[in-house]
Each structure stands twice: as structure tokens, then as C-alpha cells.
Write an enzyme that holds these catalytic residues in place. Structure first.
Site, PDB file in Angstrom:
ATOM      1  N   ILE A  62      -6.622  -1.013   5.385  1.00  0.00           N
ATOM      2  CA  ILE A  62      -6.420  -1.586   6.713  1.00  0.00           C
ATOM      3  C   ILE A  62      -5.310  -2.630   6.637  1.00  0.00           C
ATOM      4  CG2 ILE A  62      -7.437  -2.963   8.579  1.00  0.00           C
ATOM      5  CD1 ILE A  62     -10.140  -1.881   7.853  1.00  0.00           C
TER       6      ILE A  62
ATOM      7  N   HIS B 178       1.445   5.229   1.618  1.00  0.00           N
ATOM      8  CA  HIS B 178       1.158   6.253   2.624  1.00  0.00           C
ATOM      9  C   HIS B 178       1.806   7.550   2.168  1.00  0.00           C
ATOM     10  CE1 HIS B 178      -0.473   3.254   5.202  1.00  0.00           C
ATOM     11  NE2 HIS B 178       0.690   2.677   5.460  1.00  0.00           N
TER      12      HIS B 178
ATOM     13  N   ALA C 292      -5.469   3.695   7.048  1.00  0.00           N
ATOM     14  CA  ALA C 292      -5.064   4.872   6.280  1.00  0.00           C
ATOM     15  C   ALA C 292      -6.266   5.323   5.454  1.00  0.00           C
ATOM     16  CB  ALA C 292      -3.875   4.555   5.383  1.00  0.00           C
TER      17      ALA C 292
ATOM     18  N   CYS D  81      -3.002  -3.025  -2.410  1.00  0.00           N
ATOM     19  CA  CYS D  81      -3.492  -4.139  -1.592  1.00  0.00           C
ATOM     20  C   CYS D  81      -3.656  -5.420  -2.400  1.00  0.00           C
ATOM     21  CB  CYS D  81      -4.802  -3.765  -0.898  1.00  0.00           C
ATOM     22  SG  CYS D  81      -4.612  -2.347   0.210  1.00  0.00           S
TER      23      CYS D  81
ATOM     24  N   THR E 122       0.846  -1.189   0.000  1.00  0.00           N
ATOM     25  CA  THR E 122       0.000   0.000   0.000  1.00  0.00           C
ATOM     26  C   THR E 122       0.884   1.243   0.000  1.00  0.00           C
ATOM     27  OG1 THR E 122      -1.971   1.011   0.987  1.00  0.00           O
ATOM     28  CG2 THR E 122      -0.239   0.300   2.496  1.00  0.00           C
TER      29      THR E 122
END
Length: 272
Positions: free
Chosen positions: A185, A123, A199, A215, A121
Site C-alpha cells: 500500500i 510493480h 498492489a 517497502c 516497491t
């Protein structure tokens, strides 16, 4: 030896016998307290950290997990953002990174391997992140119920701005608006203590998601609250505080202790 539970795809995680027993014990304790007419006052420390390098946040989580296991602190929630960072879960599905690792520096991003559940993922700035360091045993929650409540936390925030979000379908982790993913998640559970977390996309640069299979789910888009809502959004600090409030409501915390950067750094210096 410490036991670990990882949550990646919610529907594929069977409820372990230990989770059933934990939930049952927690329910019995809570019913006993209520039967005696006592109100359960649950305390949560909220640390508002601003923008934090991913590795620094990871080290902080590891220390807080140890403190929580030894009962040296109460449940703690980290609220923060990261610089552009890709993270891979324990399954190490780095094949879902679509550009050479050597090119990450050119787009201003880092890559880190973690022990959380889930796939790769992203961020970055303008994304609200919550890392709960909480005791599932004291709450009487199993792993699946914990993840479902994390989903509800993001769904509630989206709903404040007229966006109808929902959990993913079978094999789809996180929170979705139609076919578009708005929240991720990935958690780790060690001896009943959680780390990592959620997030929620407020208004991140979505082009970073083009460089991964988010994901591990192909042929689906990633979206943001800014893109989905018709409302004028408030300042991001307000949105992050609202996400914290949604978390506290969903998990039943009635006593919140807020800590800002200065006090947190002071506490860290005292323990070093």
C-alpha cells in the site's frame, strides 16, 4: 495552497484533527440521510486498463484527481498492471535499491520517483493494481481508516482462496501472510482526494524483489497468491475483477460503472 497527506507506515501516522473532523461530518450526514429513510447510493466508475506504462498511469491519475477535486467526475477506480517498474515514495529512499540504477535496463525494469507515501516497491506483470481516485470527505473517512479498508480489500481477496492474510505489525506496511508480504500500500491524499493505491501479488516474478528492500523492511520475504494457496487460480482478469468487487464491498459502493480500454481512450481524445 493544496494540502497533502502521505501514508507510508500505518502505525506511525497519527490521525490528524482534519481527519477527525472529516469523519465526523461524514458520519453526521450519513446518519441524517438514514434517519430520513433514504438509501445512500454510492457510485464508482471502474476503468479496466490492462497493462499500462507507469508514467502514463501517473499522468492519468493526476488528471483524474483534478477532475475529482472540481466535481467534474465521480469516484474512479483504475484497475491495471505495469511493466517491470520500481517506484520510490516521497521520502526518496533510493538507497533501498540494491543494484546500480545503470543495471536496471539489463533486467528490463524502470525506476520512477513519486509523491506517494511509503518506501521503494516493485510493480510488474501478474500483479493486480488498484488506484482509487476517491473523495474521502464525501465518504466521511480519515486517512487511517482509508488505509485500513485498503488492507481489508486485499485480505478479503486472499481469503477467497483460503489464504489467511492480515495487516502488518508495527512498522510493517501492507498485507502479510505470516512473515511474508503479499500486498503493498502506498497512497497520496491531496485536499481529501486519493491517488496511488494497492498492489496485490497474484503470481509476479518474485526475483525482482531481490533487488530492493521491499517497502524498507529487511529480513522479510515477499510472496504471492499462487505460492500461498492450495486452490487452482482462475484467469488473472477474474482475479482482478474479484479484487475490484472486494474494494466496492469494503467501501460501500453499490453502483459500479465499468469502462474498458476503448471507451476510456475515446474519452481522453475528446478532452485533448
Amino acid at each position: 495552497m493544496a494540502s497533502h497527506a502521505r501514508i507510508g507506515e500505518r502505525e506511525q501516522q497519527p490521525l490528524a484533527a482534519a481527519d477527525v473532523l472529516t469523519a465526523a461530518i461524514g458520519t453526521v450526514l450519513q446518519l441524517g440521510i438514514r434517519a430520513r429513510g433514504m438509501r445512500v447510493l454510492r457510485r464508482l466508475e471502474v476503468w479496466k486498463l490492462g497493462v499500462v506504462n507507469y508514467l502514463d498511469a501517473l499522468k492519468l491519475q493526476e488528471k483524474l484527481v483534478l477532475d475529482r477535486k472540481s466535481h467534474r467526475r465521480c469516484d474512479t477506480l483504475l484497475s491495471l498492471q505495469h511493466p517491470p517498474t520500481y517506484t520510490v515514495g516521497k521520502r526518496q529512499t533510493v538507497h533501498n535499491l540494491l543494484i546500480p540504477q545503470s543495471d536496471l535496463e539489463q533486467i528490463g525494469a524502470e525506476l520512477h520517483y513519486t509523491q506517494r507515501g511509503g518506501d521503494i516497491t516493485f510493480h510488474g506483470p501478474h500483479q493486480a493494481i488498484l488506484y482509487p481516485i476517491v473523495s474521502l470527505r464525501e465518504m466521511g473517512l480519515g486517512a487511517r481508516s482509508f488505509v485500513e479498508k485498503l488492507e481489508l480489500t486485499m485480505i478479503d481477496l486472499a481469503g477467497l482462496y483460503g489464504v489467511k492474510a492480515c495487516p502488518g505489525q508495527s512498522g510493517e506496511t501492507g498485507v502479510w501472510v505470516g512473515e511474508r508480504k503479499i500486498g503493498a500500500i502506498g497512497v497520496r491524499i491531496s485536499n481529501g482526494i486519493t491517488s496511488h493505491g494497492i498492489a496485490f501479488n497474484i503470481d509476479p516474478d518474485l526475483t525482482y524483489f531481490r533487488h530492493i528492500v521491499p517497502c524498507g523492511i529487511t529480513d522479510k520475504e515477499v510472496t504471492s497468491l499462487r505460492r500461498e494457496t492450495d486452490f487452482d487460480l482462475p484467469a488473472e482478469e477474474i482475479l482482478q475483477d474479484q479484487l475490484i468487487s472486494c474494494f466496492a464491498k469494503i467501501f460501500g459502493y453499490s453502483d459500479l460503472i465499468w469502462k474498458e480500454d476503448a471507451s476510456i481512450l475515446s474519452d481522453k481524445n475528446e478532452t485533448e
